[in-house]
Design a protein around this motif. Structure first.
Motif, short mmCIF file in Angstrom:
data_model
loop_
_atom_site.label_atom_id
_atom_site.label_comp_id
_atom_site.label_asym_id
_atom_site.label_seq_id
_atom_site.Cartn_x
_atom_site.Cartn_y
_atom_site.Cartn_z
N ALA A 48 4.96 -2.83 3.91
CA ALA A 48 4.05 -2.46 2.82
C ALA A 48 3.32 -3.67 2.26
O ALA A 48 2.13 -3.59 1.92
N LEU A 49 4.01 -4.81 2.16
CA LEU A 49 3.37 -6.02 1.67
C LEU A 49 2.24 -6.46 2.60
O LEU A 49 1.16 -6.87 2.14
N VAL A 50 2.49 -6.39 3.89
CA VAL A 50 1.47 -6.79 4.86
C VAL A 50 0.29 -5.82 4.82
O VAL A 50 -0.88 -6.24 4.76
N GLU A 51 0.59 -4.54 4.84
CA GLU A 51 -0.48 -3.53 4.84
C GLU A 51 -1.33 -3.63 3.58
O GLU A 51 -2.56 -3.51 3.63
N SER A 52 -0.69 -3.86 2.43
CA SER A 52 -1.42 -3.97 1.18
C SER A 52 -2.32 -5.19 1.17
O SER A 52 -3.48 -5.14 0.72
N ALA A 53 -1.82 -6.30 1.69
CA ALA A 53 -2.61 -7.53 1.71
C ALA A 53 -3.82 -7.40 2.61
O ALA A 53 -4.92 -7.90 2.29
N VAL A 54 -3.67 -6.70 3.72
CA VAL A 54 -4.78 -6.50 4.65
C VAL A 54 -5.78 -5.50 4.08
O VAL A 54 -7.00 -5.71 4.12
N LYS A 55 -5.26 -4.41 3.51
CA LYS A 55 -6.13 -3.36 2.97
C LYS A 55 -6.98 -3.89 1.81
O LYS A 55 -8.15 -3.54 1.67
N SER A 56 -6.40 -4.73 0.98
CA SER A 56 -7.11 -5.27 -0.18
C SER A 56 -8.02 -6.44 0.20
O SER A 56 -8.75 -6.96 -0.64
N ARG A 57 -7.94 -6.87 1.46
CA ARG A 57 -8.67 -8.01 1.98
C ARG A 57 -8.22 -9.33 1.35
O ARG A 57 -8.93 -10.34 1.42
N ALA A 58 -7.02 -9.32 0.75
CA ALA A 58 -6.44 -10.59 0.31
C ALA A 58 -6.14 -11.45 1.53
O ALA A 58 -6.20 -12.68 1.48
N LEU A 59 -5.80 -10.78 2.63
CA LEU A 59 -5.67 -11.43 3.92
C LEU A 59 -6.62 -10.73 4.88
O LEU A 59 -6.81 -9.51 4.78
N PRO A 60 -7.21 -11.45 5.81
CA PRO A 60 -8.18 -10.82 6.72
C PRO A 60 -7.52 -9.83 7.65
O PRO A 60 -6.38 -10.03 8.09
N PRO A 61 -8.22 -8.73 7.95
CA PRO A 61 -7.68 -7.77 8.92
C PRO A 61 -7.64 -8.39 10.30
O PRO A 61 -8.40 -9.33 10.59
N PRO A 62 -6.76 -7.89 11.16
CA PRO A 62 -6.68 -8.46 12.51
C PRO A 62 -7.95 -8.16 13.29
O PRO A 62 -8.54 -7.09 13.15
N PRO A 63 -8.39 -9.10 14.12
CA PRO A 63 -9.56 -8.86 14.97
C PRO A 63 -9.20 -7.86 16.07
O PRO A 63 -8.05 -7.49 16.25
N SER A 64 -10.21 -7.43 16.79
CA SER A 64 -9.98 -6.43 17.84
C SER A 64 -9.02 -6.95 18.89
O SER A 64 -8.21 -6.21 19.44
#
Length: 318
Positions: A135-151
Motif C-alpha cells: 500500500a505504501l508503494v502504490e500510494s507513493a506511485v499513485k500520488s506521483r510522490a515517486l515516479p511510476p515505473p516505465p514501460s
C-alpha cells in the motif's frame, strides 16, 4: 517473493551445521549440495540504469539517511585510486554477469539512487502487515510522490522502516524481502532497522548472534549497528530484486522461498568465512571498524558475498 535472514540466508541450516561442529560430528555425514543458481528464462531488470526509489517510513536521523543514500549512490560510482578499492561498485559489477533472455537484453547495468519520499508521521501506524508495504508503494506511485515505473521496468521501490516499526514476520522469518505487485509487474523491497528488535539476527556480525558461536561482534563501519545491518540487507534484497524480480530469474530451490544472488551465500564477508565467522575483512586503522568496500564521501561498508555466475561460487570482495 524472496525473504532473507541476515545471519545466514539459511538460518536453520547454519544452526544445524554449527551444532555438528560443536559435537565433533563427522563432517563426511553432511554432504554439501552443489550451489548453482539456475536461470528460469524470465525477465531480469532492464539493461538501463536501475533507479532505486526510497520510502522512509518512520523516524530516521539525517545521519542515518545519509549513510543509506551514500550506499545507493556508491553502486554506480567509479572510485579512483587503489586506496578506494575494493568498492561498492566493484561488488555490484558481479550483477552484470547475470544474463537475461535475448529479448531482455544482455548484461544488467548499474543501479543508482532515484527519488525519495518521507513518511515520518507513520501514516499506517507502527504495526504493519506485508500488504501495508504494498500500500505504501502504490500510494507513493499513485500520488506521483515517486515516479511510476516505465514501460520497460528498470526501477525498484525500496521501503525502509525505522527501529520502532514492527513489520509482519520481521525477526520471525526475515530481515527483509523483495516481491512484485501483481498486475503491474512493479518490483519492490522492504528492509527494517533491527537494532531494537532483533540485532542478533538481522544486524550480525555487528551484534552478538542469537544462535551459534558467541564470537565478539565486529565494529560497524558507520558507527550505527542498525543502519549498517540494514545496508547488508538492502544489498541482499536489491541483488535479488534485479536478478529475480518476478520469481522467474536466477535462483535455486523453490520459487516461493528461493536462494538468490546473495541469500545463497549466507554469512560470508571475507576469505575463510564459515558459520559464525564472517571471514577476514578489512579493519580501519583509526576507528577499528570492519568493512570490505569503499563508497562515496569516504564511506566504508560491509557487503555480503554474491554468487558469481562465471565461477559458480560465492565471491567476497576481500
Amino acid at each position: 517473493m524472496s525473504a532473507l535472514w541476515h545471519f545466514g540466508g539459511r538460518l536453520l541450516v547454519l544452526v544445524f551445521a554449527i551444532g555438528l561442529c560443536g559435537t565433533g560430528a563427522d563432517a563426511a555425514l553432511v554432504k554439501e549440495q552443489p550451489l548453482v543458481l539456475t536461470y528460469h528464462n524470465g525477465p531480469l531488470l532492464s539493461t538501463k540504469p536501475i533507479d532505486v526509489h526510497v520510502i522512509w517510513y518512520g523516524k530516521f536521523s539525517p545521519v542515518q539517511r545519509s549513510i543509506v543514500v551514500d550506499y545507493l549512490q556508491s553502486l554506480g560510482a567509479k572510485l579512483q585510486g587503489k586506496d578506494k578499492q575494493p568498492s561498492v561498485s566493484t561488488w555490484w559489477k558481479t550483477i552484470e554477469k547475470y544474463k537475461g533472455a535475448a529479448s531482455n537484453g544482455a548484461a544488467l547495468s548499474i543501479a543508482r539512487l532515484g527519488k525519495q519520499k518521507m513518511d515520518e508521521s507513520y501514516s499506517l501506524g507502527k504495526l504493519l502487515k506485508r500488504k501495508d508495504i504494498v500500500a505504501l508503494v502504490e500510494s507513493a506511485v499513485k500520488s506521483r510522490a515517486l515516479p511510476p515505473p516505465p514501460s520497460h521496468t528498470n526501477a525498484v521501490y525500496l521501503v525502509l522502516t525505522s527501529d520502532d516499526v514492527a513489520v509482519e514476520r520481521f525477526c520471525v522469518s526475515s530481515c527483509g524481502y523483495h516481491d512484485h505487485i501483481l498486475g503491474s509487474s512493479l518490483p519492490y523491497a522492504w528492509v527494517g532497522n533491527p537494532v531494537s528488535q532483533c540485532p542478533g539476527q538481522c544486524a550480525w556480525p555487528f551484534h552478538q548472534p542469537l544462535y551459534g558461536p558467541q564470537t565478539p561482534p565486529l565494529l560497524s563501519p558507520n558507527a550505527d549497528v542498525g543502519i549498517d545491518g540494514m545496508i547488508i540487507n538492502i544489498a541482499s534484497v536489491l541483488a535479488g530484486a534485479v536478478t529475480n524480480p518476478f520469481n522467474t530469474g536466477y535462483f535455486q530451490g523453490n520459487a516461493g522461498a528461493p536462494l538468490e544472488a546473495v541469500s545463497a551465500c549466507p554469512g560470508m564477508y571475507g576469505k575463510g568465512a564459515y558459520p559464525g565467522f564472517p571471514g577476514e575483512v578489512l579493519v580501519d586503522r583509526t576507528t577499528g571498524a570492519s568493512y570490505n568496500a569503499h563508497g562515496v564521501n569516504g564511506r566504508q561498508f560491509l557487503l555480503p558475498a554474491m554468487w558469481d555466475p562465471a565461477t559458480k561460487s560465492c565471491r567476497t570482495l576481500v
